[in-house]
Design an enzyme around this catalytic site. Structure first.
Site, PDB file in Angstrom:
ATOM      1  N   TYR A 197      27.739 -18.331  39.401  1.00  0.00           N
ATOM      2  CA  TYR A 197      27.348 -16.917  39.439  1.00  0.00           C
ATOM      3  C   TYR A 197      26.190 -16.756  40.421  1.00  0.00           C
ATOM      4  O   TYR A 197      25.192 -17.478  40.339  1.00  0.00           O
ATOM      5  CB  TYR A 197      26.920 -16.436  38.039  1.00  0.00           C
ATOM      6  CG  TYR A 197      26.523 -14.981  38.048  1.00  0.00           C
ATOM      7  CD1 TYR A 197      27.482 -13.975  38.079  1.00  0.00           C
ATOM      8  CD2 TYR A 197      25.178 -14.598  38.064  1.00  0.00           C
ATOM      9  CE1 TYR A 197      27.126 -12.634  38.120  1.00  0.00           C
ATOM     10  CE2 TYR A 197      24.807 -13.258  38.106  1.00  0.00           C
ATOM     11  CZ  TYR A 197      25.790 -12.289  38.129  1.00  0.00           C
ATOM     12  OH  TYR A 197      25.435 -10.958  38.181  1.00  0.00           O
ATOM     13  N   ASP A 295      21.278 -21.750  45.926  1.00  0.00           N
ATOM     14  CA  ASP A 295      20.845 -20.561  45.196  1.00  0.00           C
ATOM     15  C   ASP A 295      19.889 -21.021  44.101  1.00  0.00           C
ATOM     16  O   ASP A 295      20.304 -21.576  43.081  1.00  0.00           O
ATOM     17  CB  ASP A 295      22.069 -19.842  44.615  1.00  0.00           C
ATOM     18  CG  ASP A 295      21.673 -18.590  43.834  1.00  0.00           C
ATOM     19  OD1 ASP A 295      20.459 -18.311  43.740  1.00  0.00           O
ATOM     20  OD2 ASP A 295      22.580 -17.903  43.328  1.00  0.00           O
ATOM     21  N   LYS A 323      14.066 -13.997  40.111  1.00  0.00           N
ATOM     22  CA  LYS A 323      13.643 -14.234  38.724  1.00  0.00           C
ATOM     23  C   LYS A 323      12.191 -14.719  38.623  1.00  0.00           C
ATOM     24  O   LYS A 323      11.281 -13.938  38.769  1.00  0.00           O
ATOM     25  CB  LYS A 323      14.614 -15.180  38.022  1.00  0.00           C
ATOM     26  CG  LYS A 323      16.041 -14.582  37.887  1.00  0.00           C
ATOM     27  CD  LYS A 323      16.829 -15.261  36.816  1.00  0.00           C
ATOM     28  CE  LYS A 323      18.324 -15.008  36.907  1.00  0.00           C
ATOM     29  NZ  LYS A 323      18.766 -13.676  36.546  1.00  0.00           N
TER      30      LYS A 323
HETATM   31  C1  LIG Z   1      22.050 -18.175  40.236  1.00  0.00           C
HETATM   32  C2  LIG Z   1      21.942 -16.687  40.344  1.00  0.00           C
HETATM   33  N1  LIG Z   1      21.987 -16.099  41.547  1.00  0.00           N
HETATM   34  C3  LIG Z   1      21.883 -14.774  41.690  1.00  0.00           C
HETATM   35  C4  LIG Z   1      21.716 -13.957  40.594  1.00  0.00           C
HETATM   36  C5  LIG Z   1      21.603 -12.478  40.763  1.00  0.00           C
HETATM   37  O1  LIG Z   1      20.280 -12.077  40.505  1.00  0.00           O
HETATM   38  P1  LIG Z   1      19.949 -10.577  40.098  1.00  0.00           P
HETATM   39  O2  LIG Z   1      20.410 -10.379  38.700  1.00  0.00           O
HETATM   40  O3  LIG Z   1      18.463 -10.482  40.254  1.00  0.00           O
HETATM   41  O4  LIG Z   1      20.672  -9.697  41.062  1.00  0.00           O
HETATM   42  C6  LIG Z   1      21.646 -14.521  39.325  1.00  0.00           C
HETATM   43  C7  LIG Z   1      21.459 -13.674  38.139  1.00  0.00           C
HETATM   44  O5  LIG Z   1      21.502 -14.095  37.011  1.00  0.00           O
HETATM   45  C8  LIG Z   1      21.768 -15.918  39.185  1.00  0.00           C
HETATM   46  O6  LIG Z   1      21.731 -16.506  37.985  1.00  0.00           O
END
Ligand SMILES: Cc1ncc(COP(=O)(O)O)c(C=O)c1O
Length: 483
Positions: A197, A295, A323
């Site tokens: 994700y 990521d 985050k």
């Molecule tokens: C690994 C990862 N990348 C990207 C995102 C997307 O972040 P956001 O919710 O701030 O758009 C998340 C969200 O949980 C995530 O866990």
């Protein structure tokens, strides 16, 4: 840039098998498999689930009322679909430190901590003081400012990258990083990991948590594209499977711009990379001129003071962050090698954003830079490992068909007797017992993330009392399961 928390062991794994040897879990990660698991009585599990849902609905009347009102103005009655569960989610009125208070007036131990974004703890005094300063000096200039330059310097130094650009959400960060990779390479293809994700940008939604009936061959998964998503040239591979990646690169490498992956998958509970897997992915990317994007939206500071890539010792070309880096304020970033970031400077790739590097979010960077010392993170990690050790002992004592996994300040209980190495393994874990464990804790004043694919976070505000509560609650569940 490797870092080890004071007093923590390198690797903790009590049982070996063919695919997983102790040294495989480099760097410092935690995985302990059960030695004598005995299957659960599923009728008992069902009975407990029914009992616990009844308890939930009778103890959360104000949350239900809040939910019924919210349904009128928000789909599912929530601002983000992740926040929803049936029959309704609890509504929170306030939070401080490691604790939240819901609208029914119950004090709840927060182990979700905003999906890990609240690493500093709720209302951390340093974050509050920095935010207050920003509220007194201006919250948005849309011009360069010493505070954005200062934040960029701090972040580049901390994560060992040449250049950075700020954004507002993880979704934006992964979108920008992947589009930058396409602009830089002049190629269109994007590779992602099955089950990974990375937010809501169209290509990232592909095979994020696909239904197995559509997912095809585990060795060469079919990209499952949600309705409304314009995925472009997209490829999906299983995590921890080098032959599959090598085959893909051999066939399509010349049109692939980038591969995006979490170095430790933290959207399938916690899935650790096999020994040498990430280094081999790095080498394959180099061979085919493909940009490697880690990521680190979830791993980031929760993996240690310099993030997961530095801790593991594999350098990606670009990283994405969000985050925890903002101390709870909405902040994200992408950055990496200057040669690639130069595409932003020379006009090959445009990066805009009204709220980018706004002073309030930059206050979060300053605060987290001050707060997230090796000592502070090391203390939280030691507490996390203590919780994992004690829970592992309970698993052994009650012969539960479960195991523990941890990385940095995050941990989870996976209801499976074998390691989870990819999405298909994760789908084979026992979701019924996972649901019971989550609900059991919720009814006893502990909030872990909904969705069963997350993990707990031991924040800088958690202490011994909170760890004891987590562990003792699990013991009570073990007793109930075996009685
Ligand atoms: C690994 C990862 N990348 C990207 C995102 C997307 O972040 P956001 O919710 O701030 O758009 C998340 C969200 O949980 C995530 O866990």
């Amino acid at each position: 840039m490797s870092w080890r928390p004071p007093g923590a062991l390198d690797v903790r794994n009590t049982r070996m098998n063919e695919t997983l040897k102790t040294q495989d879990l480099e760097p410092q990660a935690y995985r302990k498999l059960p030695t004598t698991p005995v299957p659960l009585d599923m009728a008992r599990v069902e009975e407990l689930i029914a009992q616990e849902w009844k308890r939930f609905t009778t103890g959360t009347l104000a949350s239900n009322e809040e939910f019924q009102r919210s349904l009128a103005t928000m789909p599912l009655g929530v601002p983000s679909s992740f926040q929803h569960w049936d029959p309704y989610p609890i509504a929170i009125a306030s939070a401080e430190g490691a604790w939240m208070t819901d609208v029914d007036g119950r004090k709840l131990l927060d182990l979700s901590m905003g999906f890990g974004a609240m690493l500093a703890g709720h209302l951390n005094p340093v974050v509050v003081a920095e935010a207050k300063k920003a509220l007194e000096t201006g919250t948005l200039f849309v011009t360069p400012s010493p505070i954005s330059r200062d934040a960029a310097e701090r972040m580049c130094k901390r994560f060992g990258i040449d250049q950075i650009r700020f954004a507002n959400s993880g979704t934006e960060a992964t979108m920008y990083a992947s589009r930058l990779a396409k602009a830089y390479t002049g190629r269109d293809g994007l590779v992602k990991l099955e089950g990974g994700y990375h937010g809501s940008y169209d290509p990232m939604t592909v095979s994020a948590k696909p239904k197995l009936e559509y997912a095809g061959d585990p060795e060469a998964p079919t990209p499952v594209i949600p309705a409304g998503s314009n995925a472009g040239e997209i490829y999906v591979v299983p995590f921890n499977n080098l032959p599959a990646l090598e085959k893909l690169f051999k066939e399509h490498g010349s049109t692939i711009a980038c591969i995006i992956m979490e170095p430790v998958m933290e959207n399938l509970a916690i899935v650790l990379p096999d020994a040498g897997y990430l280094a081999a992915v790095r080498a394959l990317c180099d061979e085919y001129g493909i940009i490697l994007i880690f990521d680190e939206v979830k791993t980031g500071l929760t993996s240690g003071p310099h993030g997961a890539a530095n801790r593991i010792g594999v350098k990606p070309d670009l990283i994405t962050l969000a985050k925890s880096i903002g101390g709870g304020l909405p902040l994200a970033a992408f950055g990496g090698k200057k040669e690639i970031m130069d595409a932003v400077a020379d006009g090959r790739f445009d990066h805009f954003g009204t709220f980018n590097a706004n002073p309030l979010a930059m206050a979060g960077v300053r605060a987290m830079d001050e707060i997230c010392t090796p000592e502070a993170l090391g203390k939280a990690e030691a507490l996390n490992y203590q919780a994992l050790d004690r829970i592992t002992e309970i698993i052994e004592e009650y012969n539960l068909p479960a195991h523990t996994v941890g990385f940095g300040v995050k941990g989870c209980i996976t209801w499976s007797t074998t390691p989870v190495r990819n999405y298909r393994d994760y789908k084979a874990t026992d979701f019924k017992v996972a649901e019971l464990a989550w609900l059991w804790s919720l009814n006893r004043g502990i909030v872990t993330p909904p969705g069963l694919d997350e993990q707990w976070l031991i924040s800088l505000a958690h202490g011994q009392a909170e760890i004891d509560k987590l562990v003792e609650d699990f013991r009570e569940l073990a007793v109930a399961l075996r009685s």
